[in-house]
Design an enzyme around this catalytic site. Structure first.
Site: not given
Ligand code: NAD
Ligand code: TYD
Length: 351
Positions: A132-134, A161, A157
């Site tokens: 992630t960019d975070e 990461k 989080y």
């Molecule tokens: P998500 O929470 O939707 O899915 C995570 C999956 O991992 C789930 O299916 C869960 O059951 C599985 N999981 C969790 N713990 C586990 C374990 N110990 N063993 C096996 N499986 C396990 O997450 P996502 O949004 O699909 O994110 C996927 C990846 O992308 C993550 O690594 C996250 O850090 C990264 N990422 C997500 C975003 C975003 O906006 N969603 C942005 C940047 C990076």
């Molecule tokens: P989120 O989807 O939780 O992603 P991230 O924290 O990884 O960026 O949140 C996106 C943005 O929206 C973040 O600035 C927090 C804000 N947010 C709200 O304002 N209300 C909400 O209910 C949630 C879940 C997030």
């Protein structure tokens, strides 16, 4: 890429990635989806795949922290490629209770790398790490994150990461493993669990419930449509420089309040409230998240210049597709919001 292990393939991005793989003509291999099925994992996200690609798709329920199970999978399926998505992914949860984040994101990644190191002795394995960019922390009003930006994670989080990114890099340098890492911005699209901003707002707005906006609503995120992200990952896995890190963004910076009002207006157009209300009236400013990063923005020139990638979806087209998907899948939403998720919401907010 003959036998690819996708970790976390029952989650949001992982399941989109598996759908993408089976739609990609140049991919002819087999997918082993390993997922623990936490509250965020849902095998239903792969409905259709197991029927249509029965000879090329396997689901295995296991915890990535369980090294014996991981080794058995590498052995049984002759894994030559790993695409690692499995993680605890929600910032608010990491603030409430970081334990699972440390275990899965750090120890789980470490365990997988050890397993790759062990099997890499007999066959070359490529490991792609989805991050992630975070990890870069927060930006001021100007500037962008690039691959050169120093790490400064602010939440449990993002710290977990960042730690996993460092381990992946170190295993490349020290043990010569073939690794790539991508650091992307906020994803949105089908199958996203409705606790993240966009699906939460869509669901609450559909049900005419309050729309919680943290702080002043002016925090900025860069929104990336999930299919664009999946295409970038596939490209990096195939053609990215070994040891390389790639930033991926949607060229779509928006304040949270802009995102929320855009969803309200589009839903009013597609599916007006029965009460005649305007959904913007549901917006409720709530207490800010502790340590809330102010702004994320990505300069993805490296990925563009080296591999020719750029996002195809604009926010307007992507958010419309996303809203239509949620409107078409009410049963999916009801199911994922039952069980463990409901009990967590009860604990946090007494809902
Ligand atoms: P998500 O929470 O939707 O899915 C995570 C999956 O991992 C789930 O299916 C869960 O059951 C599985 N999981 C969790 N713990 C586990 C374990 N110990 N063993 C096996 N499986 C396990 O997450 P996502 O949004 O699909 O994110 C996927 C990846 O992308 C993550 O690594 C996250 O850090 C990264 N990422 C997500 C975003 C975003 O906006 N969603 C942005 C940047 C990076
Ligand atoms: P989120 O989807 O939780 O992603 P991230 O924290 O990884 O960026 O949140 C996106 C943005 O929206 C973040 O600035 C927090 C804000 N947010 C709200 O304002 N209300 C909400 O209910 C949630 C879940 C997030």
């Amino acid at each position: 890429m003959k036998n690819i292990l996708v970790t976390g393939g029952a989650g949001f991005i992982g399941s989109n990635f598996i759908h993408y793989l089976f739609s990609e003509k140049s991919f002819t291999g087999r997918v082993v989806n390993v997922d623990k099925l936490t509250y965020a994992g849902n095998p239903e996200n792969l409905d259709g795949i197991s029927d249509r690609f029965a000879d090329r798709y396997v689901f295995e329920q296991a915890d990535i922290c369980d090294r014996e199970s991981m080794a058995a999978l590498f052995e049984r399926y002759e894994i030559d490629t790993v695409c690692h998505f499995a993680a605890e992914s929600h910032v608010d949860r990491s603030i409430a209770d970081p334990d699972a984040f440390i275990m899965t994101n750090i120890m789980g990644t470490y365990g997988l790398l050890e397993t790759v190191r062990r099997f890499n002795a007999s066959r070359a394995i490529h490991f792609h790490h989805v991050s992630t960019d975070e990890v870069y922390g927060s930006l001021g009003n100007a500037g962008f994150f690039t691959e050169e930006t120093p790490y400064r994670p602010n939440s449990p989080y993002s710290a977990s990461k960042a730690s996993s990114d460092h381990l992946v890099r170190a295993y490349g340098e020290t043990y010569g493993l073939s690794v790539t890492t991508s650091n992307c911005s906020n994803n949105y699209g089908p199958y996203q669990f409705p606790e993240k901003l966009i699906p939460l707002i869509i669901e609450n707005a559909l049900n005419e419930k309050p729309l919680p906006v943290y702080g002043d609503g002016r925090n900025i995120r860069d929104w990336l449509f999930v299919a664009d992200h999946c295409r970038a990952i596939y490209l990096i896995m195939n053609q990215g420089k070994r040891g390389g890190m790639y930033a991926i963004g949607g060229r779509c910076e928006m304040e949270n309040i802009q995102v929320v009002t855009a969803i309200c207006d589009l839903l009013d157009e597609i599916n007006p409230c029965r009460s005649g209300k305007k959904r913007r009236d549901l917006i409720t400013f709530v207490k800010d998240r502790p340590g809330h990063d102010r702004r994320y923005a990505i300069d993805f020139s490296k990925l563009h210049n080296e591999l020719g990638w750029e996002p195809q979806e604009s926010f307007e087209t992507g958010i419309r597709k996303t809203i239509l998907w949620y409107l078409d899948h009410p049963a999916w939403v009801d199911r994922v919001k039952s069980g463990e998720y409901r009990s967590w919401m009860n604990q946090q907010y007494g809902e």
